[in-house]
Design a protein around this motif. Sequence first.
Motif, PDB file in Angstrom:
ATOM      1  N   PRO A  31      70.665  12.470  65.774  1.00  0.00           N
ATOM      2  CA  PRO A  31      69.847  13.635  66.104  1.00  0.00           C
ATOM      3  C   PRO A  31      70.745  14.787  66.534  1.00  0.00           C
ATOM      4  CG  PRO A  31      68.998  11.653  67.174  1.00  0.00           C
ATOM      5  CD  PRO A  31      70.352  11.309  66.635  1.00  0.00           C
ATOM      6  N   THR A  32      70.376  15.995  66.167  1.00  0.00           N
ATOM      7  CA  THR A  32      71.131  17.166  66.604  1.00  0.00           C
ATOM      8  C   THR A  32      71.197  17.215  68.125  1.00  0.00           C
ATOM      9  OG1 THR A  32      70.459  18.425  64.655  1.00  0.00           O
ATOM     10  CG2 THR A  32      71.218  19.688  66.560  1.00  0.00           C
ATOM     11  N   GLY A  33      72.379  17.494  68.647  1.00  0.00           N
ATOM     12  CA  GLY A  33      72.576  17.546  70.090  1.00  0.00           C
ATOM     13  C   GLY A  33      73.039  16.240  70.703  1.00  0.00           C
ATOM     14  N   SER A  34      73.147  15.184  69.900  1.00  0.00           N
ATOM     15  CA  SER A  34      73.620  13.900  70.432  1.00  0.00           C
ATOM     16  C   SER A  34      75.078  14.015  70.861  1.00  0.00           C
ATOM     17  CB  SER A  34      73.491  12.802  69.368  1.00  0.00           C
ATOM     18  OG  SER A  34      72.152  12.595  68.996  1.00  0.00           O
ATOM     19  N   PRO A  35      75.488  13.255  71.881  1.00  0.00           N
ATOM     20  CA  PRO A  35      76.895  13.321  72.308  1.00  0.00           C
ATOM     21  C   PRO A  35      77.815  12.685  71.274  1.00  0.00           C
ATOM     22  CG  PRO A  35      75.720  11.614  73.521  1.00  0.00           C
ATOM     23  CD  PRO A  35      74.684  12.352  72.730  1.00  0.00           C
ATOM     24  N   VAL A  36      78.900  13.365  70.958  1.00  0.00           N
ATOM     25  CA  VAL A  36      79.918  12.838  70.050  1.00  0.00           C
ATOM     26  C   VAL A  36      81.288  13.104  70.648  1.00  0.00           C
ATOM     27  CG1 VAL A  36      78.563  13.078  67.932  1.00  0.00           C
ATOM     28  CG2 VAL A  36      79.931  15.009  68.738  1.00  0.00           C
ATOM     29  N   GLN A  37      82.251  12.313  70.246  1.00  0.00           N
ATOM     30  CA  GLN A  37      83.641  12.567  70.619  1.00  0.00           C
ATOM     31  C   GLN A  37      84.239  13.558  69.623  1.00  0.00           C
ATOM     32  OE1 GLN A  37      86.018   8.917  71.698  1.00  0.00           O
ATOM     33  NE2 GLN A  37      84.226   7.900  70.873  1.00  0.00           N
ATOM     34  N   TYR A  38      84.953  14.537  70.151  1.00  0.00           N
ATOM     35  CA  TYR A  38      85.586  15.544  69.297  1.00  0.00           C
ATOM     36  C   TYR A  38      87.089  15.463  69.487  1.00  0.00           C
ATOM     37  CZ  TYR A  38      87.119  20.190  67.729  1.00  0.00           C
ATOM     38  OH  TYR A  38      87.769  21.228  67.114  1.00  0.00           O
ATOM     39  N   LEU A  39      87.811  15.424  68.380  1.00  0.00           N
ATOM     40  CA  LEU A  39      89.264  15.291  68.399  1.00  0.00           C
ATOM     41  C   LEU A  39      89.882  16.430  67.613  1.00  0.00           C
ATOM     42  CD1 LEU A  39      91.221  12.012  67.565  1.00  0.00           C
ATOM     43  CD2 LEU A  39      91.782  14.141  66.414  1.00  0.00           C
ATOM     44  N   GLN A  40      90.888  17.070  68.215  1.00  0.00           N
ATOM     45  CA  GLN A  40      91.702  18.072  67.527  1.00  0.00           C
ATOM     46  C   GLN A  40      93.129  17.543  67.438  1.00  0.00           C
ATOM     47  OE1 GLN A  40      90.812  21.404  70.300  1.00  0.00           O
ATOM     48  NE2 GLN A  40      90.516  22.609  68.442  1.00  0.00           N
TER      49      GLN A  40
END
Length: 253
Positions: free
Chosen positions: A212-221
């Motif tokens: 679902p839009t807005g769900s928590p995700v891990q973001y990696l750069q």
Amino acid sequence: MTAGEGGLPDIRRDVPTAIHVQISEHIRLRIAGGEWPAHYRLKSEPELAHEFGVSRGTVRRALATLIEEGLLRQVRGRGTFVTSTVIEPAIAQKLSTLSEDFASQGVVTSTTVRECALITPPRPVAALLDLDPGATRVLRLVRVRSTQDGPVALLFNFVRADLAPGIERADFSSSSLFGMLEGSYGLKIATARRTFSAEAASPEVAEALALPTGSPVQYLQQVTYLADGRPVEYSDVWIHSGRLRVTSLLLRR
């Protein structure tokens, strides 16, 4: 200050503002405007001194001011970098790709390639890859990595095409990006700067990861460097937190 050739400012010697202060302000404005993003590596002190037309000591004093302000940080043997706005503990010590990690653990995965094309890099990406904006194209590679449970990661990779000519013709549904760079082009990948954070999934990320839009995700750069110090790749990765966890083994020195 007005801009001279190459976008560098003309140093004013007929004003009361000290030269090192003028240089600090120029760099500060580049950072504030997003032209030099977090993790951007500045040129060496001799190179900056040459471009500004000043002594190396003047450049060093300007950089010292910005280091004290927390805008820059120096890494021994690596150079001077624009700092991130967040605290960055070194939580991942192994430089490997998701496909390599999955393979080492015997996890069966599939890869869907959504885009594989040469583009003119956005200015922040060009800065991180030490490229002149508009002068060199990069590979924009967009993939979704999945296991039997569903999609686990959305990956956006930007690769210097000048270091890997023809890479846009590779089949990345079955090939590893690092494996391609090392095996087919003989490039020696040595180090990377990797940053993790938490984000709410945008509509694009949510659709790719079946969330679902807005769900928590891990973001990696990540910015990846060759053994000679040249940056070769920048990536944005969004990870399905419910299907993949990042674990690190840390040793106390």
